[in-house]
Design a protein around this motif. Structure first.
Motif, PDB file in Angstrom:
ATOM      1  N   LEU A 118       0.833  -1.201   0.000  1.00 52.58           N
ATOM      2  CA  LEU A 118       0.000   0.000   0.000  1.00 52.58           C
ATOM      3  C   LEU A 118       0.867   1.250   0.000  1.00 52.58           C
ATOM      4  O   LEU A 118       0.677   2.170  -0.796  1.00 52.58           O
ATOM      5  N   CYS A 119       1.820   1.302   0.905  1.00 50.39           N
ATOM      6  CA  CYS A 119       2.688   2.474   1.002  1.00 50.39           C
ATOM      7  C   CYS A 119       3.621   2.577  -0.202  1.00 50.39           C
ATOM      8  O   CYS A 119       3.924   3.685  -0.670  1.00 50.39           O
TER       9      CYS A 119
ATOM     10  N   HIS B 290      -2.526   4.226   6.930  1.00 52.29           N
ATOM     11  CA  HIS B 290      -3.064   3.007   7.527  1.00 52.29           C
ATOM     12  C   HIS B 290      -2.388   2.872   8.879  1.00 52.29           C
ATOM     13  O   HIS B 290      -1.301   3.406   9.103  1.00 52.29           O
TER      14      HIS B 290
ATOM     15  N   TYR C 167      -8.291  -1.038  -0.164  1.00 51.69           N
ATOM     16  CA  TYR C 167      -8.497  -1.674  -1.458  1.00 51.69           C
ATOM     17  C   TYR C 167      -9.834  -1.246  -2.035  1.00 51.69           C
ATOM     18  O   TYR C 167     -10.802  -1.063  -1.304  1.00 51.69           O
TER      19      TYR C 167
ATOM     20  N   ILE D   9      -4.959   0.251  -4.788  1.00 50.37           N
ATOM     21  CA  ILE D   9      -4.856   1.180  -3.676  1.00 50.37           C
ATOM     22  C   ILE D   9      -5.656   2.431  -3.968  1.00 50.37           C
ATOM     23  O   ILE D   9      -5.547   3.018  -5.039  1.00 50.37           O
TER      24      ILE D   9
ATOM     25  N   LEU E 211      -5.673   4.272   3.574  1.00 51.21           N
ATOM     26  CA  LEU E 211      -5.267   3.448   2.452  1.00 51.21           C
ATOM     27  C   LEU E 211      -5.955   2.094   2.530  1.00 51.21           C
ATOM     28  O   LEU E 211      -5.945   1.438   3.567  1.00 51.21           O
TER      29      LEU E 211
END
Length: 268
Positions: A169-170, A187, A253, A239, A251
């Motif tokens: 994600l990041c 997150h 899905y 993302i 963050l």
């Protein structure tokens, strides 16, 4: 690339996180029971620790941004930050007393579902850790939003990875630019730096296409399939920034929905 200032700031913030998480976790472990009577005693002991940590993170972040701005504008005035506006109840719009009752509710719910006490207490501890991590990160992102608004030469923010291991994600988010007026998506447990950027033009959402493609390749290797046309799997949309009722953009899905303040289960 991380500068000496970035590393110093990141190290200082991680030190605060470690101290707050250690003390709150120990307070949880020291409890002899997790009934209603224990909630207030736990909160009296831990809420001041958490608030102090939030204020430390906010102060460190404001000082960091101030130094960054001085590097591009030597005549910039000192940052003025109302700590009460970026900590405590202002982070979620919910009284911390209510927020930090949730680990105890987690324990009771687990027991009600037939989980043994040790496992239920562990679930409560995990919930507590996620809450603390989220609030410490919110103190940082709210400070970035407040301070950057007073720095007209900063147009955008970007996420700078600094962990030894970073979640996908990041990693994907680090290839994007965000308008400074938007709260940086987060997150729980994210340790990315939020870097301010000066620019004379909008570079577009993707600022590092090569790296983004490499991440997509790694996702393909991990999943064993790919479809850049978006018919089966559109990894560019894995993302997004979801709106969480209390903590703002998170963050997550595509397709993920939050039905309430307890409905969040993201990587930590």
């Amino acid at each position: 690339m991380l500068t000496r200032l970035d590393r110093q700031y990141g190290s200082a913030v991680r030190s605060v996180w470690g101290s707050v998480l250690g003390r709150t976790g120990q307070s949880w472990s020291d409890l002899q029971s997790w009934r209603d009577a224990d909630v207030r005693a736990f909160q009296r002991r831990t809420l001041p620790v958490i608030l102090a940590g939030e204020r430390q993170v906010a102060t460190l972040t404001a000082a960091y941004l101030e130094q960054l701005y001085k590097d591009v504008d030597g005549s910039a005035r000192r940052v003025k930050l109302d700590l009460d506006a970026v900590t405590g109840a202002f982070l979620r719009g919910v009284d911390p007393v209510d927020v930090y009752e949730r680990p105890f509710k987690e324990v009771r719910a687990a027991i009600g579902n037939g989980v043994d006490l040790d496992e239920a207490v562990e679930r409560g501890a995990n919930r507590l850790e996620t809450l603390v991590k989220t609030d410490l990160q919110l103190a940082r992102t709210h400070t970035v939003r407040e301070v950057a608004d007073d720095m007209p030469r900063f147009e955008y923010t970007v996420r700078e990875l600094q962990g030894e291991y970073d979640c996908a994600l990041c990693m994907i988010a680090s290839t994007q630019r965000y308008h400074k007026r938007n709260l940086a998506p987060i997150h729980p447990g994210c340790d990315c730096l939020v870097k301010t950027v000066t620019a004379d033009y909008d570079p577009g959402q993707v600022i590092d296409g090569e790296r983004l493609e490499r991440i997509h390749d790694l996702v393909e290797e991990a999943l064993g399939k790919a479809d850049r046309g978006g018919r089966a799997v559109d990894y560019r949309k894995i993302i997004i920034a979801n709106e969480h009722g209390e903590i703002g953009p998170v963050l997550g899905y595509r397709g993920q929905r939050f039905s309430g303040p307890d409905d969040i289960n993201l990587p930590t």
